[in-house]
Design an enzyme around this catalytic site. Structure first.
Site, PDB file in Angstrom:
ATOM      1  N   THR A 239       0.428  -1.202  -0.043  1.00 23.75           N
ATOM      2  CA  THR A 239      -0.489   0.334  -0.228  1.00 23.75           C
ATOM      3  C   THR A 239       0.945   0.668  -0.150  1.00 23.75           C
ATOM      4  O   THR A 239       0.516   2.382  -1.068  1.00 23.75           O
ATOM      5  CB  THR A 239      -1.218   0.169   1.182  1.00 23.75           C
ATOM      6  OG1 THR A 239      -1.852  -1.281   1.574  1.00 23.75           O
ATOM      7  CG2 THR A 239      -2.018   1.492   1.124  1.00 23.75           C
ATOM      8  N   GLU A 255       5.377   4.513   8.096  1.00 26.11           N
ATOM      9  CA  GLU A 255       5.561   3.463   8.433  1.00 26.11           C
ATOM     10  C   GLU A 255       5.126   2.131   8.489  1.00 26.11           C
ATOM     11  O   GLU A 255       3.881   1.822   8.176  1.00 26.11           O
ATOM     12  CB  GLU A 255       5.085   4.059   9.898  1.00 26.11           C
ATOM     13  CG  GLU A 255       5.381   5.264  10.800  1.00 26.11           C
ATOM     14  CD  GLU A 255       6.847   5.402  11.025  1.00 26.11           C
ATOM     15  OE1 GLU A 255       7.532   4.284  11.024  1.00 26.11           O
ATOM     16  OE2 GLU A 255       7.733   6.671  11.088  1.00 26.11           O
ATOM     17  N   CYS A 289       4.302  -4.475  13.842  1.00 25.50           N
ATOM     18  CA  CYS A 289       5.181  -3.509  12.596  1.00 25.50           C
ATOM     19  C   CYS A 289       6.482  -4.394  13.298  1.00 25.50           C
ATOM     20  O   CYS A 289       7.786  -4.597  12.709  1.00 25.50           O
ATOM     21  CB  CYS A 289       5.807  -2.543  12.256  1.00 25.50           C
ATOM     22  SG  CYS A 289       5.122  -1.449  13.790  1.00 25.50           S
TER      23      CYS A 289
HETATM   24  P1  NAP Z   1      -2.664  -1.831   5.464  1.00 26.99           P
HETATM   25  O1  NAP Z   1      -3.958  -3.144   4.104  1.00 26.99           O
HETATM   26  O2  NAP Z   1      -1.688  -1.414   3.986  1.00 26.99           O
HETATM   27  O3  NAP Z   1      -3.854  -0.642   5.613  1.00 26.99           O
HETATM   28  C1  NAP Z   1      -3.053   0.089   5.940  1.00 26.99           C
HETATM   29  C2  NAP Z   1      -4.211   1.263   5.857  1.00 26.99           C
HETATM   30  O4  NAP Z   1      -3.880   1.754   4.904  1.00 26.99           O
HETATM   31  C3  NAP Z   1      -6.214   0.498   6.382  1.00 26.99           C
HETATM   32  O5  NAP Z   1      -6.151   2.125   6.740  1.00 26.99           O
HETATM   33  C4  NAP Z   1      -6.062   0.562   4.874  1.00 26.99           C
HETATM   34  O6  NAP Z   1      -7.534   0.924   4.628  1.00 26.99           O
HETATM   35  C5  NAP Z   1      -5.911   1.934   4.375  1.00 26.99           C
HETATM   36  N1  NAP Z   1      -5.515   1.291   2.267  1.00 26.99           N
HETATM   37  C6  NAP Z   1      -5.404   0.174   1.962  1.00 26.99           C
HETATM   38  N2  NAP Z   1      -5.246  -0.137   0.547  1.00 26.99           N
HETATM   39  C7  NAP Z   1      -4.938   1.393   0.122  1.00 26.99           C
HETATM   40  C8  NAP Z   1      -5.138   1.862  -0.869  1.00 26.99           C
HETATM   41  N3  NAP Z   1      -4.740   1.271  -1.630  1.00 26.99           N
HETATM   42  N4  NAP Z   1      -5.061   3.226  -0.924  1.00 26.99           N
HETATM   43  C9  NAP Z   1      -4.761   4.144   0.322  1.00 26.99           C
HETATM   44  N5  NAP Z   1      -5.121   3.514   1.456  1.00 26.99           N
HETATM   45  C10 NAP Z   1      -4.824   2.174   1.382  1.00 26.99           C
HETATM   46  O7  NAP Z   1      -1.553  -2.406   6.365  1.00 26.99           O
HETATM   47  P2  NAP Z   1      -3.100  -3.405   7.587  1.00 26.99           P
HETATM   48  O8  NAP Z   1      -3.143  -4.345   7.019  1.00 26.99           O
HETATM   49  O9  NAP Z   1      -3.676  -2.527   8.175  1.00 26.99           O
HETATM   50  O10 NAP Z   1      -1.507  -3.212   8.994  1.00 26.99           O
HETATM   51  C11 NAP Z   1      -0.437  -4.095   8.659  1.00 26.99           C
HETATM   52  C12 NAP Z   1       0.374  -3.556   8.323  1.00 26.99           C
HETATM   53  O11 NAP Z   1       0.946  -1.933   8.441  1.00 26.99           O
HETATM   54  C13 NAP Z   1       2.047  -4.482   8.051  1.00 26.99           C
HETATM   55  O12 NAP Z   1       2.573  -4.076   7.440  1.00 26.99           O
HETATM   56  C14 NAP Z   1       2.136  -4.143   9.226  1.00 26.99           C
HETATM   57  O13 NAP Z   1       4.229  -3.562   9.916  1.00 26.99           O
HETATM   58  C15 NAP Z   1       2.267  -1.899   8.989  1.00 26.99           C
HETATM   59  N6  NAP Z   1       2.596  -1.477  10.901  1.00 26.99           N
HETATM   60  C16 NAP Z   1       3.314  -0.328  10.367  1.00 26.99           C
HETATM   61  C17 NAP Z   1       3.846   0.057  11.475  1.00 26.99           C
HETATM   62  C18 NAP Z   1       5.195   1.440  11.939  1.00 26.99           C
HETATM   63  O14 NAP Z   1       4.757   2.630  12.396  1.00 26.99           O
HETATM   64  N7  NAP Z   1       5.701   0.974  11.035  1.00 26.99           N
HETATM   65  C19 NAP Z   1       3.114   0.184  12.937  1.00 26.99           C
HETATM   66  C20 NAP Z   1       1.634  -1.008  12.518  1.00 26.99           C
HETATM   67  C21 NAP Z   1       1.460  -2.103  11.459  1.00 26.99           C
HETATM   68  P3  NAP Z   1      -8.408  -0.684   4.739  1.00 26.99           P
HETATM   69  O15 NAP Z   1      -8.593  -0.696   6.268  1.00 26.99           O
HETATM   70  O16 NAP Z   1     -10.079   0.825   4.583  1.00 26.99           O
HETATM   71  O17 NAP Z   1      -7.893  -1.481   3.898  1.00 26.99           O
END
Ligand code: NAP
Length: 480
Positions: A239, A255, A289
């Site tokens: 994403t 992040e 993460c």
């Molecule tokens: P994700 O699928 O990438 O979703 C994150 C956010 O992005 C959600 O609000 C999602 O909305 C939105 N999103 C999805 N597709 C999108 C698009 N095409 N355009 C714009 N926004 C979009 O991630 P997740 O499954 O929620 O979280 C897991 C990931 O987050 C893992 O890789 C983890 O490592 C990472 N993470 C990183 C940190 C850090 O601080 N480094 C902290 C926590 C998590 P929807 O929910 O509506 O799909």
């Protein structure tokens, strides 16, 4: 199973635009991933809603919001979060993928983030510049200040739904910006509650707008909007990469994921290393993460470490997030659980040995420990983001560091050792955003500069650092 009932009524939430809660006909149901219980309904926002929210944010910037007012609102909101910590915790446990005992840690953390941001607002200052260092500039005086970037678009993931929203919203508001927040669809309610607490604490209309709805529509519209000056995103790499292509010329703070390594050397305090690594690997069912994914254990202590680690993991209780005795709850949905199951099967088919594990039950993957994971399988090089950890037998610190760095990610790495020289060598050579000595990778203080190298992200969070990401530097120069 003990289930909390006092806040069990499914809640319906609207969009927050320009200080008002707005309803729409199209709604999405949010259910607990394990029990299927209906937690509530959110509005499926559209690109037009994002446009209206950005417009409200732009308009809000025309009205003064001085530091003393920001301080008051943020501290009052912190009071409100603390006062309803229990309801927040149950909301988090019911909406998402966090056991209730884990969920209880989030509201106090969010309140701390709000207070730290309030305090940091008072310290956001510039400095005077020595213009007379250049011949001909002796009669100039001036300074630089940090000014709000303007409208900040914030997109948060499902795993720490309240703390992640607080980490994006509080520093951006403290720095004088207006925010449009899009929380994860799977876990929107604690972020919406936080927005309500900020509004009730006196936040001026339009300073925070919340648009729920699908990432592909709402998130992309927010990223693409040219009036948004900073896009701050926490989520997956895929994403994140997509958003960098859509965002155009604006500041980006990303992040992203990781597959964090922990090195255990022969002189390490093994019990401490085992305890911290078990907690670090299985908190939030591994959907973290900073979660421990790869344990790189020196061959001299490998067997002793493995035996204690396996015993400790075997004692973990898997179950419903609302059960007070649950250590490891279900993953966020069955699709993700099936992916983890597939990755484990791939590793085992290619020669890995499963030391702890078992069959999946819907979205619930039991805590799983593997060894002899072959190089190049998904569990070895991708982000597992589930309750699975792999043990590697390594012959030296050098080999451990090379393996730790041999991936595309670099968020946190950890080392257990009592030898200063080895700790410093690891700190120097590990290509990550933070090296944690004598704790697991799952350690974060909310004022730390937090972020990663390589695919783990761009920029840093952690109050002061997030405020830098959401401000611009402006020079003022008087020619006297
Ligand atoms: P994700 O699928 O990438 O979703 C994150 C956010 O992005 C959600 O609000 C999602 O909305 C939105 N999103 C999805 N597709 C999108 C698009 N095409 N355009 C714009 N926004 C979009 O991630 P997740 O499954 O929620 O979280 C897991 C990931 O987050 C893992 O890789 C983890 O490592 C990472 N993470 C990183 C940190 C850090 O601080 N480094 C902290 C926590 C998590 P929807 O929910 O509506 O799909």
């Amino acid at each position: 199973m003990s289930v909390h009932n006092s806040d069990a009524a499914a809640a319906d939430w609207g969009l927050l635009i320009d200080g008002r809660w707005v309803d729409r006909h199209t709604r999405l149901e949010v259910r607990n991933p394990y029990t299927g219980e209906l937690v509530g309904r959110i509005v499926t926002g559209t690109a037009d809603d994002v446009g209206r929210a950005v417009e409200a944010a732009c308009a809000a910037l025309d009205h003064e919001f001085p530091v003393h007012a920001r301080y008051t609102v943020l501290t009052r909101a912190a009071d409100r979060v603390e006062a309803s910590a229990d309801e927040y915790a149950w909301t988090i446990a019911r909406e998402g993928s966090k056991a209730i005992r884990e969920a209880r840690r989030e509201p106090p953390r969010a309140a701390t983030i709000l207070r730290l941001a309030a305090e940091e607002a008072r310290r956001m200052a510039g400095e005077t510049l020595p213009f007379d260092l250049r011949v001909g500039s002796e009669h100039r005086v001036g300074y630089y200040v940090r000014v709000p970037a303007g409208v900040v678009g914030a997109i948060t993931p499902f795993n720490d739904p309240l703390a992640m929203a607080a980490h994006k919203v509080a520093p951006a508001l403290a720095a004088g910006n207006a925010v449009v927040l899009k929380p994860a669809t799977a876990t929107p309610f604690s972020a919406l509650r936080l927005a309500r607490d900020l509004v009730d604490a006196g936040l001026p209309a339009g300073r925070l707008n919340v648009v729920t709805g699908r990432g592909g529509e709402v998130g992309e519209a927010l990223a693409a909007d040219r009036r948004v000056r900073v896009l701050t995103f926490t989520g997956g790499v895929e994403t994140g990469e997509r958003l960098t292509r859509i965002a155009g010329i604006k500041k980006l703070a990303m992040e992203l994921g990781s597959n964090s390594p922990v090195i255990v050397l022969p002189d390490a305090m093994l019990d401490r290393a085992v305890e911290a690594s078990v907690a670090g690997a299985f908190a939030q069912a591994g959907q973290n993460c900073l979660g421990v994914q790869r344990l790189l254990v020196h061959e001299d202590v490998y067997d002793a470490f493995r035996d204690r680690f396996v015993a400790a993991v075997g004692a973990l209780r898997a179950g419903a997030s609302t059960d007070e005795t649950t250590d490891v709850c279900a993953m966020i949905d069955e699709t993700q659980a099936a992916r983890v199951e597939r990755w484990v099967r791939e590793a085992v088919d290619r020669g890995a040995r499963m030391l702890v594990g078992g069959p999946r039950d819907g979205a619930l993957v039991p805590p799983t420990v593997l060894e002899q994971v072959p190089d190049g399988v998904a569990l070895d090089c991708e982000e597992a983001y589930g309750p699975v950890v792999s043990l590697y037998r390594v012959p030296s610190l050098d080999a451990a560091i090379r393996r730790a760095n041999a991936v595309a990610y670099g968020l946190h790495a950890a080392i257990f050792t009592e030898r200063l020289r080895d700790a410093f060598e690891a700190a120097r050579r590990l290509d990550v955003g933070a090296v944690i000595v004598n704790d697991s990778t799952d350690y974060r203080l909310d004022v730390m500069p937090f972020g990663g190298s390589k695919l783990s992200g761009i920029g840093r969070e952690g109050i002061r650092f997030a405020m830098q990401e959401t401000t611009e530097t402006r020079v003022v120069c008087f020619n006297l």
